[in-house]
Design a protein around this motif. Structure first.
Motif, PDB file in Angstrom:
ATOM      1  N   HIS A   7       0.834  -1.209   0.000  1.00 14.46           N
ATOM      2  CA  HIS A   7       0.000   0.000   0.000  1.00 14.46           C
ATOM      3  C   HIS A   7       0.869   1.260   0.000  1.00 14.46           C
ATOM      4  O   HIS A   7       0.592   2.215  -0.741  1.00 14.46           O
ATOM      5  CB  HIS A   7      -0.925   0.003   1.215  1.00 14.46           C
ATOM      6  N   ALA A   8       1.913   1.256   0.819  1.00 12.97           N
ATOM      7  CA  ALA A   8       2.785   2.433   0.909  1.00 12.97           C
ATOM      8  C   ALA A   8       3.489   2.700  -0.414  1.00 12.97           C
ATOM      9  O   ALA A   8       3.578   3.859  -0.861  1.00 12.97           O
ATOM     10  CB  ALA A   8       3.799   2.239   2.027  1.00 12.97           C
ATOM     11  N   LYS A   9       3.978   1.662  -1.063  1.00 13.37           N
ATOM     12  CA  LYS A   9       4.708   1.847  -2.319  1.00 13.37           C
ATOM     13  C   LYS A   9       3.767   2.250  -3.453  1.00 13.37           C
ATOM     14  O   LYS A   9       4.117   3.083  -4.302  1.00 13.37           O
ATOM     15  CB  LYS A   9       5.486   0.571  -2.655  1.00 13.37           C
ATOM     16  N   GLU A  10       2.578   1.668  -3.472  1.00 15.29           N
ATOM     17  CA  GLU A  10       1.616   2.039  -4.510  1.00 15.29           C
ATOM     18  C   GLU A  10       1.150   3.488  -4.358  1.00 15.29           C
ATOM     19  O   GLU A  10       0.859   4.159  -5.350  1.00 15.29           O
ATOM     20  CB  GLU A  10       0.411   1.102  -4.463  1.00 15.29           C
ATOM     21  N   SER A  11       1.100   3.979  -3.116  1.00 13.12           N
ATOM     22  CA  SER A  11       0.584   5.330  -2.870  1.00 13.12           C
ATOM     23  C   SER A  11       1.475   6.417  -3.458  1.00 13.12           C
ATOM     24  O   SER A  11       1.032   7.557  -3.635  1.00 13.12           O
ATOM     25  CB  SER A  11       0.400   5.557  -1.363  1.00 13.12           C
ATOM     26  N   TYR A  12       2.731   6.083  -3.772  1.00 16.75           N
ATOM     27  CA  TYR A  12       3.627   7.064  -4.383  1.00 16.75           C
ATOM     28  C   TYR A  12       3.556   7.038  -5.915  1.00 16.75           C
ATOM     29  O   TYR A  12       4.316   7.732  -6.579  1.00 16.75           O
ATOM     30  CB  TYR A  12       5.065   6.824  -3.929  1.00 16.75           C
ATOM     31  N   ARG A  13       2.658   6.249  -6.466  1.00 19.80           N
ATOM     32  CA  ARG A  13       2.391   6.220  -7.895  1.00 19.80           C
ATOM     33  C   ARG A  13       3.624   5.851  -8.726  1.00 19.80           C
ATOM     34  O   ARG A  13       4.215   6.684  -9.423  1.00 19.80           O
ATOM     35  CB  ARG A  13       1.848   7.567  -8.383  1.00 19.80           C
ATOM     36  N   PRO A  14       4.046   4.615  -8.676  1.00 19.00           N
ATOM     37  CA  PRO A  14       5.208   4.202  -9.476  1.00 19.00           C
ATOM     38  C   PRO A  14       4.934   4.340 -10.973  1.00 19.00           C
ATOM     39  O   PRO A  14       3.790   4.187 -11.425  1.00 19.00           O
ATOM     40  CB  PRO A  14       5.396   2.731  -9.082  1.00 19.00           C
ATOM     41  N   VAL A  15       5.973   4.613 -11.737  1.00 17.48           N
ATOM     42  CA  VAL A  15       5.831   4.678 -13.188  1.00 17.48           C
ATOM     43  C   VAL A  15       5.927   3.290 -13.802  1.00 17.48           C
ATOM     44  O   VAL A  15       5.490   3.076 -14.941  1.00 17.48           O
ATOM     45  CB  VAL A  15       6.890   5.599 -13.829  1.00 17.48           C
ATOM     46  N   GLU A  16       6.487   2.344 -13.037  1.00 16.60           N
ATOM     47  CA  GLU A  16       6.629   0.989 -13.563  1.00 16.60           C
ATOM     48  C   GLU A  16       6.887   0.011 -12.424  1.00 16.60           C
ATOM     49  O   GLU A  16       7.528   0.355 -11.431  1.00 16.60           O
ATOM     50  CB  GLU A  16       7.794   0.927 -14.559  1.00 16.60           C
ATOM     51  N   LEU A  17       6.352  -1.192 -12.572  1.00 18.60           N
ATOM     52  CA  LEU A  17       6.718  -2.304 -11.705  1.00 18.60           C
ATOM     53  C   LEU A  17       7.683  -3.175 -12.495  1.00 18.60           C
ATOM     54  O   LEU A  17       7.344  -3.679 -13.569  1.00 18.60           O
ATOM     55  CB  LEU A  17       5.492  -3.115 -11.289  1.00 18.60           C
ATOM     56  N   LEU A  18       8.885  -3.316 -11.982  1.00 19.62           N
ATOM     57  CA  LEU A  18       9.922  -4.069 -12.679  1.00 19.62           C
ATOM     58  C   LEU A  18       9.784  -5.552 -12.325  1.00 19.62           C
ATOM     59  O   LEU A  18      10.170  -5.988 -11.241  1.00 19.62           O
ATOM     60  CB  LEU A  18      11.308  -3.555 -12.290  1.00 19.62           C
ATOM     61  N   GLY A  19       9.225  -6.309 -13.247  1.00 15.40           N
ATOM     62  CA  GLY A  19       8.983  -7.720 -13.002  1.00 15.40           C
ATOM     63  C   GLY A  19      10.262  -8.533 -12.948  1.00 15.40           C
ATOM     64  O   GLY A  19      11.268  -8.207 -13.585  1.00 15.40           O
ATOM     65  N   LYS A  20      10.208  -9.606 -12.155  1.00 14.57           N
ATOM     66  CA  LYS A  20      11.322 -10.551 -12.052  1.00 14.57           C
ATOM     67  C   LYS A  20      10.764 -11.964 -12.215  1.00 14.57           C
ATOM     68  O   LYS A  20       9.614 -12.231 -11.870  1.00 14.57           O
ATOM     69  CB  LYS A  20      12.022 -10.421 -10.704  1.00 14.57           C
ATOM     70  N   TYR A  21      11.634 -12.867 -12.687  1.00 16.16           N
ATOM     71  CA  TYR A  21      11.153 -14.192 -13.080  1.00 16.16           C
ATOM     72  C   TYR A  21      12.127 -15.287 -12.631  1.00 16.16           C
ATOM     73  O   TYR A  21      13.323 -15.050 -12.487  1.00 16.16           O
ATOM     74  CB  TYR A  21      10.996 -14.271 -14.596  1.00 16.16           C
ATOM     75  N   ASN A  22      11.578 -16.470 -12.425  1.00 16.16           N
ATOM     76  CA  ASN A  22      12.372 -17.693 -12.380  1.00 16.16           C
ATOM     77  C   ASN A  22      12.364 -18.282 -13.782  1.00 16.16           C
ATOM     78  O   ASN A  22      11.291 -18.472 -14.380  1.00 16.16           O
ATOM     79  CB  ASN A  22      11.787 -18.723 -11.408  1.00 16.16           C
ATOM     80  N   VAL A  23      13.539 -18.566 -14.310  1.00 20.59           N
ATOM     81  CA  VAL A  23      13.654 -19.146 -15.646  1.00 20.59           C
ATOM     82  C   VAL A  23      14.440 -20.445 -15.527  1.00 20.59           C
ATOM     83  O   VAL A  23      15.592 -20.437 -15.086  1.00 20.59           O
ATOM     84  CB  VAL A  23      14.348 -18.183 -16.632  1.00 20.59           C
ATOM     85  N   ALA A  24      13.798 -21.547 -15.898  1.00 19.60           N
ATOM     86  CA  ALA A  24      14.405 -22.874 -15.697  1.00 19.60           C
ATOM     87  C   ALA A  24      14.690 -23.578 -17.015  1.00 19.60           C
ATOM     88  O   ALA A  24      13.911 -23.468 -17.959  1.00 19.60           O
ATOM     89  CB  ALA A  24      13.480 -23.730 -14.828  1.00 19.60           C
ATOM     90  N   PHE A  25      15.815 -24.298 -17.051  1.00 16.00           N
ATOM     91  CA  PHE A  25      16.200 -25.110 -18.205  1.00 16.00           C
ATOM     92  C   PHE A  25      15.934 -26.572 -17.876  1.00 16.00           C
ATOM     93  O   PHE A  25      16.182 -27.017 -16.759  1.00 16.00           O
ATOM     94  CB  PHE A  25      17.667 -24.908 -18.538  1.00 16.00           C
TER      95      PHE A  25
END
Length: 320
Positions: free
Chosen positions: A302-320
């Motif tokens: 809630h606190a982070k969203e309230s500052y109106r981010p310009v982007e959420l930087l997604g992260k992933y698990n990538v498996a071989f």
């Protein structure tokens, strides 16, 4: 008759087993003494996610069980996945080797060790290249996206969307006309530690909260080694009411630590704004501020969203 090992009935010679081919990857524990060695490689990583910064990596050494090695002027970091600390995983290699070469080396290493190759905390920019190299699965880490903001927006709090934040800062300044905001130096550390011990509030995830608490104290105890820049906000009647620490990489300020007295209205908003002002003046190249992930904590989200981010930087698990 006892048949010798490695004996073939189709030849009179004893077959010699092929020697195991070593990959050259020999991982060793990561410590803060390695910061000068590892930081130049972190600086080469693409993207603005916090995992490829000094704070994003070294503050979480124990939680993610980080080890590392450097081969052919390329940094390899081994740990565990961000969503399951029982699964071995790797960071995206950083340095001279191409992604294709480094993935090939890691796949061979994992075959020798007896588990699949998994990259964790993978920035989105690397997902397609890894799939092109044969990655089998891609899973988004929902609780680990970084919140990215425009630095100018946090420094000014201008506009209708941030009106409440601006009002909190105005109220703080009106109620505490003698407040002080100053860069955090070694002279502040005893009082900052005392403040943190007295006001720390746990996250909703106890395991992560405990590690985070320990690491904040570890940073304060080793501030020179980490090389962070910080600031302290205080009032005549309360003493320290907030402090913050971060680092600059490229065009982005990474706010690794921000603690405030929640009983003092506007302390959090004020230290956030003034730190953005201070750091953009010190570092004119800073265009963005990364305030890191919410790790699934509702209050942080809630606190982070309230500052109106310009982007959420997604992260992933990538498996071989």
């Amino acid at each position: 008759m006892i048949t010798p090992r490695n004996y073939s009935p189709y030849t009179t010679a004893v077959i010699t087993a092929r020697p195991r081919k070593e990959t050259g990857l020999k991982f060793k524990p990561m410590t803060i003494a390695d910061i000068p060695v590892i930081k130049p490689y972190l600086d080469q990583a693409f993207g603005r996610t916090c995992d490829f910064t000094v704070g994003g990596m070294f503050m979480w050494i124990e939680y993610f069980a980080y080890t590392y090695c450097i081969v052919n002027n390329t940094l390899f970091v081994k740990g565990v996945t961000e969503d399951d600390v029982t699964r071995p995983a790797f960071s995206i290699p950083m340095g001279k080797m191409s992604l294709e070469e480094s993935v090939k080396l890691l796949r061979e290493y994992c075959r020798q060790e007896g588990y699949d190759l998994i990259f964790s905390a993978v920035p989105e920019v690397y997902v397609a290249p890894l799939k092109a190299l044969g990655a089998a699965t891609v899973d988004k880490l929902e609780d680990w996206s970084d919140y990215l903001y425009e630095a100018a927006s946090l420094a000014s709090l201008s506009g209708k969307k941030l009106n409440k934040k601006r009002n909190h800062v105005n109220r703080f300044e009106a109620e505490h006309p003698g407040y002080r905001f100053e860069p955090l130096t070694a002279d502040h550390l005893p009082a900052v530690k005392e403040f943190f011990n007295a006001t720390h509030l746990p996250l909703s995830k106890p395991a992560i909260a405990d590690v985070e608490r320990e690491q904040v104290m570890h940073v304060l105890d080793n501030l020179e080694a980490y090389g962070f820049e910080g600031a302290v906000l205080s009032t005549p009647e309360n003493g320290i009411v907030a402090f913050t620490l971060g680092e600059v990489k490229g065009d982005t300020l990474y706010t690794h630590i921000e603690k405030m007295n929640h009983e003092v209205n506007g302390a959090g908003e004020t230290v956030n704004k003034l730190f953005a002002v201070m750091m953009t003046e010190r570092h004119p190249e800073v265009m963005y501020i990364n305030r890191e992930e919410d790790v699934g904590d509702p209050g942080l989200r809630h606190a982070k969203e309230s500052y109106r981010p310009v982007e959420l930087l997604g992260k992933y698990n990538v498996a071989f």
